[in-house]
Structure formats: C-alpha cells, structure tokens
Design an enzyme around this catalytic site. Structure first.
Site, short mmCIF file in Angstrom:
data_model
loop_
_atom_site.label_atom_id
_atom_site.label_comp_id
_atom_site.label_asym_id
_atom_site.label_seq_id
_atom_site.Cartn_x
_atom_site.Cartn_y
_atom_site.Cartn_z
N SER A 124 0.83 -1.19 0.00
CA SER A 124 0.00 0.00 0.00
C SER A 124 0.87 1.25 0.00
O SER A 124 1.98 1.24 0.54
CB SER A 124 -0.85 -0.01 1.27
OG SER A 124 -1.43 1.26 1.48
N TYR A 148 -1.63 -0.88 10.86
CA TYR A 148 -1.89 -1.43 9.52
C TYR A 148 -0.69 -1.16 8.60
O TYR A 148 -0.16 -2.07 7.96
CB TYR A 148 -3.17 -0.81 8.93
CG TYR A 148 -3.34 -1.09 7.45
CD1 TYR A 148 -3.62 -2.38 7.01
CD2 TYR A 148 -3.20 -0.09 6.50
CE1 TYR A 148 -3.77 -2.65 5.64
CE2 TYR A 148 -3.35 -0.34 5.14
CZ TYR A 148 -3.63 -1.63 4.72
OH TYR A 148 -3.75 -1.88 3.37
N LYS A 152 2.21 -3.77 6.73
CA LYS A 152 2.60 -3.81 5.31
C LYS A 152 4.11 -3.63 5.17
O LYS A 152 4.77 -4.31 4.39
CB LYS A 152 1.85 -2.74 4.52
CG LYS A 152 0.36 -2.96 4.40
CD LYS A 152 0.04 -4.18 3.55
CE LYS A 152 -1.44 -4.46 3.45
NZ LYS A 152 -1.75 -5.76 2.84
P1 NAD Z 1 -10.97 -7.03 1.29
O1 NAD Z 1 -11.17 -7.01 2.74
O2 NAD Z 1 -12.16 -6.82 0.40
O3 NAD Z 1 -10.27 -8.40 0.85
C1 NAD Z 1 -9.40 -9.11 1.69
C2 NAD Z 1 -9.91 -10.54 1.75
O4 NAD Z 1 -9.05 -11.32 2.57
C3 NAD Z 1 -11.32 -10.66 2.33
O5 NAD Z 1 -12.15 -11.37 1.44
C4 NAD Z 1 -11.11 -11.41 3.65
O6 NAD Z 1 -12.22 -12.25 3.96
C5 NAD Z 1 -9.83 -12.18 3.36
N1 NAD Z 1 -9.02 -12.50 4.56
C6 NAD Z 1 -8.65 -11.67 5.56
N2 NAD Z 1 -7.88 -12.31 6.45
C7 NAD Z 1 -7.74 -13.58 5.99
C8 NAD Z 1 -7.05 -14.73 6.46
N3 NAD Z 1 -6.36 -14.69 7.61
N4 NAD Z 1 -7.12 -15.87 5.74
C9 NAD Z 1 -7.86 -15.92 4.59
N5 NAD Z 1 -8.52 -14.87 4.10
C10 NAD Z 1 -8.46 -13.71 4.79
O7 NAD Z 1 -9.84 -5.95 0.93
P2 NAD Z 1 -9.34 -5.39 -0.48
O8 NAD Z 1 -9.71 -3.96 -0.55
O9 NAD Z 1 -9.71 -6.30 -1.57
O10 NAD Z 1 -7.77 -5.44 -0.22
C11 NAD Z 1 -6.97 -6.53 -0.63
C12 NAD Z 1 -5.54 -6.29 -0.18
O11 NAD Z 1 -5.07 -5.05 -0.71
C13 NAD Z 1 -5.38 -6.19 1.35
O12 NAD Z 1 -4.17 -6.84 1.70
C14 NAD Z 1 -5.27 -4.70 1.59
O13 NAD Z 1 -4.53 -4.40 2.74
C15 NAD Z 1 -4.55 -4.24 0.33
N6 NAD Z 1 -4.81 -2.83 0.01
C16 NAD Z 1 -6.11 -2.39 -0.13
C17 NAD Z 1 -6.36 -1.05 -0.39
C18 NAD Z 1 -7.78 -0.53 -0.52
O14 NAD Z 1 -7.99 0.67 -0.39
N7 NAD Z 1 -8.78 -1.38 -0.78
C19 NAD Z 1 -5.29 -0.15 -0.53
C20 NAD Z 1 -3.98 -0.62 -0.39
C21 NAD Z 1 -3.76 -1.97 -0.12
#
Ligand code: NAD
Ligand code: UDP
Length: 337
Positions: A124, A148, A152
């Site tokens: 991120s 958080y 990362k």
């Molecule tokens: P999201 O919460 O929609 O998706 C994450 C998924 O991981 C969920 O479906 C959740 O059920 C699953 N999960 C969580 N912990 C788990 C575990 N221990 N075992 C198995 N499954 C697990 O989030 P997203 O927005 O799709 O983000 C995906 C990734 O991208 C994350 O790592 C997030 O930190 C990163 N990210 C997101 C953003 C954003 O703004 N959406 C920005 C930067 C980075």
C-alpha cells in the site's frame, strides 16, 4: 498458470480473479470470508464464465496450505488476504500483526516447503508514511503511522530479506494508491461492512440514499480547493497491474516493488462532483474538521510500472464513478441485496 489467490473473495481479489481467468490462468481462491461473502464466488463464475476453485480457509492454517499448494499444483501466489482498516488496526494491533504479518509468514513457509517461489503481494502507499515530497517514487523513504501500515512495511521487509537469502524467490510488492470503482458489469464491487471509512464507498452510499450527506474532512488544506487530494485508481486497472506483475515476476528472481497509481491527484470536491455527474444528481455534503492522521495530498509517480511492467492506468475519473454507481445502484445493500 495455477494461481493461488489469497483473499480472492474480497474487493480487489475477486475482480483480479476475473482478469486471471480471462488471461487463461486457473485461479484457486483461499479466503476465510472474514470480510467477504460466499456469494462473490457465484458472481465471479457468472461474469467470467468459469467457476474458480474456492477453498474456505485461513492463510494461517499451515496444514491446509501445505495440502492445497501440492494438490492444486500451484505455480504462483497473489496474496491479497489481510485486514485493512487503519482505525481498527490502532484499536486491535494484535489482530493486524497476526493476520497480515504472521499470516504472510505461514504462507511463505508453506510456499518454500512446496517449492512455489513466485509471489505478488498487496502492499500500500501507506508505507510512504508522511511523505515530504510528491509524487512518490518507489525509492522514497518508508515509514508507518499506524499498525496497519506497519504490518505492510514489515511484510515488505520480510520479502526483501527472503529475496536476499535465496535467489530462487521472485517477490513483487505492489503499492496500491486509492483503489475505487467496480467491475463494469455492475456485478462485483466494494461492499464495506458498517459505515465506510473511505471516500468513494461513502459517496456511493450517499448517492443511493443509504447515508444523508458526505462529511468532508477539512477544506483548509494547502491544496487547490482546500480538500484532500489522492491518487484514485480504477480497480480494473489494478487487476491488470497484477497480471503484468505476475508476467514480469515469474522466473525473474529478486524483490520487485511498484507503485500502482495514475500519477494524478483528485480532490474530495472533484470526486464528489464527478460522482454527482455519474449518478445524475448533486450530492449533499458538509464541511467538518480534519480527520486526525490525514495528509493533505498523496499521489504516485507511476513511471517505474510503465517502464518495467509495460502497465499504466487507462480508466479516468468518470469511468471510476460510472462503474461504482452501476454497482451501487444495482446492489444498494452490496452482496446482501
Ligand atoms: P478485502 O477485505 O475486500 O479483501 C481481503 C480478503 O481477505 C477478504 O475477502 C477477507 O475475507 C480475506 N481475509 C482476511 N484475512 C484472511 C485470512 N487470515 N485468511 C484468509 N482470508 C483472509 O480488501 P481489499 O480492498 O480487496 O484489499 C486486498 C488487499 O489489498 C489487502 O491486503 C489490503 O490491505 C490491500 N490494500 C487495499 C487497499 C484498498 O484501499 N482497498 C489499498 C492498499 C492496499
Ligand atoms: N474523506 C472525506 N470524507 C470521508 C472519507 C474521506 O472527506 O467520509 C477524505 C479524506 O480526508 C481524504 C480523502 O477523502 O482526503 C480520501 O480518504 P480515504 O479514506 O478514502 O483514503 P486515504 O485517506 O486512506 O488515502
């Protein structure tokens, strides 16, 4: 390739899974459904025309991973699974380090044991901390301002040491800026539980009548219109970025770090106006105090991804808002509708 997609039932993972299928890969989703619904798998099948394999399980379950990597003959892993709410991470740091850091360590150890050496990791732009200079290049200093972000950063540091320890590993960290938008079919999109923390899903819920008005967190920032400026990137462009990173990383050892952003900043007011145009009516808002911890502005220098991966974002703000509105208006209550 057979690709393990951890967190593949989530917002970015589900849409990337569709892109993987379209590109001829065979995705296998592993998700514990902590922040997703099982109905997402049906939606992926409907849109992609192929049902991805789905395992309901946790990345911290080593025995499950050992069996899955071998049984599915996994060639590479795209690792989305994790927790992502900044405020929650301040209140529950142990959950964040357990899911995001410990979970990744379990995954990497299982990959090592199974001989799978290619990983693409969801990092991120938060790893840049309070950036002194814009736009942000990958070699800018990193720091964390909350658990958080620290989780990362810690994973990126683990990946760097792992790449140094054994040249067989190909590890890619993708630093996302602000992912927004939805699949253009209107069938898959962001479905936050409770009150949205982020701007775009909040605006979308105001537009559909679930929330009364948007609170704009401050209009006295040193930006052209006084409101915060961010680099919003369409989730479809982000999905394409993962395919490009996978193609680049496979068989290419080392740690590869890329920004995934557009390189352009958009203010809160600009986003509100663009969404109002997409949904056909002006959206109510109020100016309130700044949100603690917010920076005035943040956007990427996406040059490295363009030059090395041959990838760049192509979808504009209008497309982001139109696709988000199609998803929100067709699914006012998200996947529960
Ligand atoms: P999201 O919460 O929609 O998706 C994450 C998924 O991981 C969920 O479906 C959740 O059920 C699953 N999960 C969580 N912990 C788990 C575990 N221990 N075992 C198995 N499954 C697990 O989030 P997203 O927005 O799709 O983000 C995906 C990734 O991208 C994350 O790592 C997030 O930190 C990163 N990210 C997101 C953003 C954003 O703004 N959406 C920005 C930067 C980075
Ligand atoms: N923002 C806002 N009202 C909201 C949510 C966000 O004014 O209800 C602003 C926030 O201050 C920031 C921008 O919108 O300037 C993007 O916030 P978001 O939480 O989506 O992303 P981040 O701050 O994590 O980059």
């Amino acid at each position: 390739m057979n690709i393990l997609v951890t967190g593949g039932a989530g917002y970015i993972g589900s849409i990337t899974t569709i892109a993987l299928i379209a590109a001829g890969h065979r995705p296998v989703i592993l998700d514990n459904l902590h922040n997703a619904s099982a109905g997402v798998i049906e939606r992926i099948a409907e849109v992609a025309g192929t049902r991805p394999a789905f395992v309901h399980g946790d990345i911290r379950d080593r025995a499950l991973l050992d069996a899955l990597l071998v049984r599915e003959q996994i060639d590479a892993v795209i690792h989305f699974a994790g927790l992502k709410a900044v405020g929650e991470s301040v209140a529950q740091p142990l959950s964040y380090f357990d899911n995001n850091v410990h979970g990744t360590l379990v995954l990497l150890a299982a990959m090592q044991a199974a001989g799978v050496r290619t990983l693409v990791f969801s990092s991120s732009a938060t790893v840049y901390g309070d950036a002194p200079e814009l736009p942000l290049r990958e070699d800018a200093p990193t720091s964390a301002t909350n658990p958080y972000g620290r989780s990362k950063l810690m994973v990126e540091q683990v990946l760097a040491d792992l790449a140094r320890s054994d040249p067989a590993w190909s590890l890619t960290a993708l630093r996302y800026f602000n992912p927004v938008g939805a699949h253009p079919s209107g069938r898959l999109g962001e479905d936050p539980q409770g009150v949205p923390n982020n701007l775009m899903p909040y605006i979308a819920q105001v537009a559909v009548g679930r929330r009364e008005f948007l609170s704009i967190y401050g209009d006295d920032y040193p930006t052209p219109d006084g409101t915060g400026v961010r680099d919003y990137i369409h989730v479809m462009d982000l999905a394409d970025g993962h395919l490009a990173a996978l193609d680049h990383g496979h068989g290419r050892p080392g740690l590869h770090v890329f920004n995934l952003g557009t390189g352009a900043g958009v203010s809160v007011r600009e986003m509100l106006a663009a969404f109002g145009a997409a949904c056909g009516h002006a959206l109510p808002h109020r100016i309130v105090a700044r949100r603690p911890g917010d920076v005035a502005a943040c956007w990427a220098d996406p040059t490295r991804a363009r030059e090395v991966l041959g990838w760049q974002a192509s979808r504009d703000l209008r497309t982001m808002c139109e696709d988000s509105w199609r998803w929100q208006s067709n699914n006012p209550r998200g996947y529960a509708a």
